[in-house]
Design a protein around this motif. Structure first.
Motif, mmCIF file in Angstrom:
data_model
loop_
_atom_site.group_PDB
_atom_site.id
_atom_site.type_symbol
_atom_site.label_atom_id
_atom_site.label_comp_id
_atom_site.label_asym_id
_atom_site.label_seq_id
_atom_site.Cartn_x
_atom_site.Cartn_y
_atom_site.Cartn_z
ATOM 1 N N LEU A 17 0.898 -1.159 -0.088
ATOM 2 C CA LEU A 17 -0.031 0.254 -0.120
ATOM 3 C C LEU A 17 0.581 0.974 -0.356
ATOM 4 O O LEU A 17 0.332 2.201 -0.323
ATOM 5 C CB LEU A 17 -0.585 -0.113 1.627
ATOM 6 C CG LEU A 17 -2.811 -0.128 1.010
ATOM 7 C CD1 LEU A 17 -2.414 -1.793 0.781
ATOM 8 C CD2 LEU A 17 -3.138 -0.095 2.254
ATOM 9 N N GLU A 20 2.327 1.909 -3.149
ATOM 10 C CA GLU A 20 1.344 2.069 -4.271
ATOM 11 C C GLU A 20 0.435 3.128 -4.620
ATOM 12 O O GLU A 20 0.201 4.532 -5.038
ATOM 13 C CB GLU A 20 -0.523 1.700 -4.087
ATOM 14 C CG GLU A 20 -0.794 1.861 -5.673
ATOM 15 C CD GLU A 20 -2.231 0.431 -5.003
ATOM 16 O OE1 GLU A 20 -3.466 0.721 -5.469
ATOM 17 O OE2 GLU A 20 -1.804 -0.897 -4.286
ATOM 18 N N TYR A 21 0.940 3.740 -2.726
ATOM 19 C CA TYR A 21 0.575 5.813 -2.363
ATOM 20 C C TYR A 21 1.442 6.033 -3.377
ATOM 21 O O TYR A 21 1.564 7.192 -4.223
ATOM 22 C CB TYR A 21 0.865 5.685 -1.336
ATOM 23 C CG TYR A 21 0.658 7.343 -0.915
ATOM 24 C CD1 TYR A 21 -0.748 7.871 -0.768
ATOM 25 C CD2 TYR A 21 1.540 7.962 -0.173
ATOM 26 C CE1 TYR A 21 -0.405 8.681 -0.739
ATOM 27 C CE2 TYR A 21 1.207 9.363 -0.216
ATOM 28 C CZ TYR A 21 0.093 9.888 -0.140
ATOM 29 O OH TYR A 21 0.174 11.618 0.365
ATOM 30 N N LYS A 26 -2.382 8.499 -6.445
ATOM 31 C CA LYS A 26 -3.939 7.961 -5.542
ATOM 32 C C LYS A 26 -3.757 8.698 -3.741
ATOM 33 O O LYS A 26 -2.814 8.555 -3.899
ATOM 34 C CB LYS A 26 -3.982 6.551 -5.234
ATOM 35 C CG LYS A 26 -4.066 5.513 -6.074
ATOM 36 C CD LYS A 26 -4.965 4.461 -6.131
ATOM 37 C CE LYS A 26 -5.247 3.753 -7.086
ATOM 38 N NZ LYS A 26 -5.366 2.169 -7.528
ATOM 39 N N SER A 27 -4.777 9.131 -3.800
ATOM 40 C CA SER A 27 -4.268 9.214 -2.095
ATOM 41 C C SER A 27 -4.693 8.093 -1.380
ATOM 42 O O SER A 27 -5.001 7.325 -1.107
ATOM 43 C CB SER A 27 -5.773 10.814 -1.943
ATOM 44 O OG SER A 27 -7.535 10.145 -1.660
ATOM 45 N N TYR A 28 -4.611 8.772 -0.288
ATOM 46 C CA TYR A 28 -5.179 7.995 1.465
ATOM 47 C C TYR A 28 -6.672 7.916 1.142
ATOM 48 O O TYR A 28 -6.584 6.372 1.164
ATOM 49 C CB TYR A 28 -4.287 8.490 2.679
ATOM 50 C CG TYR A 28 -3.176 9.631 3.152
ATOM 51 C CD1 TYR A 28 -2.097 8.635 2.800
ATOM 52 C CD2 TYR A 28 -2.581 10.428 2.817
ATOM 53 C CE1 TYR A 28 -1.205 8.731 2.690
ATOM 54 C CE2 TYR A 28 -1.524 11.065 3.395
ATOM 55 C CZ TYR A 28 -0.442 10.179 3.452
ATOM 56 O OH TYR A 28 0.650 10.208 3.410
ATOM 57 N N GLU A 30 -8.742 7.599 -1.407
ATOM 58 C CA GLU A 30 -9.024 6.598 -2.399
ATOM 59 C C GLU A 30 -8.292 5.034 -2.114
ATOM 60 O O GLU A 30 -8.814 4.130 -2.207
ATOM 61 C CB GLU A 30 -8.207 6.881 -3.670
ATOM 62 C CG GLU A 30 -9.310 8.094 -4.220
ATOM 63 C CD GLU A 30 -8.227 8.967 -5.613
ATOM 64 O OE1 GLU A 30 -8.938 9.464 -6.569
ATOM 65 O OE2 GLU A 30 -6.754 9.227 -5.036
ATOM 66 N N LEU A 31 -6.664 5.078 -1.324
ATOM 67 C CA LEU A 31 -6.561 3.499 -1.445
ATOM 68 C C LEU A 31 -7.392 2.915 -0.017
ATOM 69 O O LEU A 31 -7.491 1.838 0.048
ATOM 70 C CB LEU A 31 -5.053 4.160 -0.911
ATOM 71 C CG LEU A 31 -4.093 3.820 -1.869
ATOM 72 C CD1 LEU A 31 -2.708 4.350 -1.317
ATOM 73 C CD2 LEU A 31 -3.809 2.932 -2.867
ATOM 74 N N ALA A 39 -7.568 5.151 6.345
ATOM 75 C CA ALA A 39 -7.122 6.208 5.400
ATOM 76 C C ALA A 39 -5.652 6.856 6.596
ATOM 77 O O ALA A 39 -4.743 6.837 6.146
ATOM 78 C CB ALA A 39 -7.753 7.533 5.097
ATOM 79 N N ILE A 42 -2.934 4.191 6.852
ATOM 80 C CA ILE A 42 -2.865 3.918 6.108
ATOM 81 C C ILE A 42 -1.341 5.501 6.013
ATOM 82 O O ILE A 42 0.088 5.048 5.324
ATOM 83 C CB ILE A 42 -2.904 4.194 4.319
ATOM 84 C CG1 ILE A 42 -3.967 2.650 3.668
ATOM 85 C CG2 ILE A 42 -2.058 4.785 2.708
ATOM 86 C CD1 ILE A 42 -4.995 2.854 2.992
ATOM 87 N N MET A 43 -1.678 6.755 6.256
ATOM 88 C CA MET A 43 -1.123 7.746 6.427
ATOM 89 C C MET A 43 0.190 7.518 7.511
ATOM 90 O O MET A 43 1.603 8.097 7.515
ATOM 91 C CB MET A 43 -1.646 8.918 6.870
ATOM 92 C CG MET A 43 -0.470 10.459 6.805
ATOM 93 S SD MET A 43 -1.070 11.877 7.717
ATOM 94 C CE MET A 43 -3.208 10.948 6.813
ATOM 95 N N VAL A 46 2.835 4.931 5.908
ATOM 96 C CA VAL A 46 3.476 6.043 4.633
ATOM 97 C C VAL A 46 4.917 6.657 5.803
ATOM 98 O O VAL A 46 5.751 6.842 5.429
ATOM 99 C CB VAL A 46 2.842 6.968 3.652
ATOM 100 C CG1 VAL A 46 3.540 7.661 2.808
ATOM 101 C CG2 VAL A 46 1.602 6.333 3.146
#
Length: 133
Positions: A17, A20-21, A26-28, A30-31, A39, A42-43, A46
């Motif tokens: 992920l 991919e980001y 793609k935004s957080y 969208e993922l 989201a 995911i942030m 990252v």
């Protein structure tokens, strides 16, 4: 959200992920929708990846047990605990299973002794505290 068990994600999934980001537009959000992951999670992945790279999601390394270094164990203790016999082994499955069962019982007995001692200590501490009042 209350009562929901938190999901666990593999390090491979997290890295997938994150990459991919970083590799797409793609935004957080969208993922998150695409993979059903929050989201904000995911942030945080990252940010962690940017700091630690491929090691970002590896479990922390444990300190080796002092037992791993046999030279630190006194000989009398090795003998008393049966550590001197650990390297002796059999290839016979029946002997291995019998030894495993014996060790399970020994471990259970030690656990029971520890629990009894903890309860005794707790009781002693309570009695001492009541005596001070």
């Amino acid at each position: 959200m209350k009562g929901k068990t938190p999901r666990r994600y593999s390090s491979e999934f997290k890295i997938k992920l994150v990459k991919e980001y970083l590799g797409t537009n793609k935004s957080y959000t969208e993922l998150g929708v695409e993979y059903d992951v929050d989201a904000s999670l995911i942030m945080s992945w990252v940010k962690r990846y940017e700091r630690y790279k491929e090691n970002a999601f590896q479990p922390p390394k444990r300190k080796p047990s002092f037992i791993a270094d046999e030279s630190k164990i006194p000989a009398f203790l090795k003998e008393e605990l049966g550590l001197d016999k650990i390297k002796e082994h059999s290839d016979d499955p029946e002997e291995i299973n019998a030894e495993l069962e014996r060790l399970k019982l020994e471990l259970a007995e030690r656990d029971l002794r520890i629990r009894i001692l903890k309860e005794k200590l707790k009781k002693t501490n309570m009695e001492e505290n009541q005596g001070k009042k």
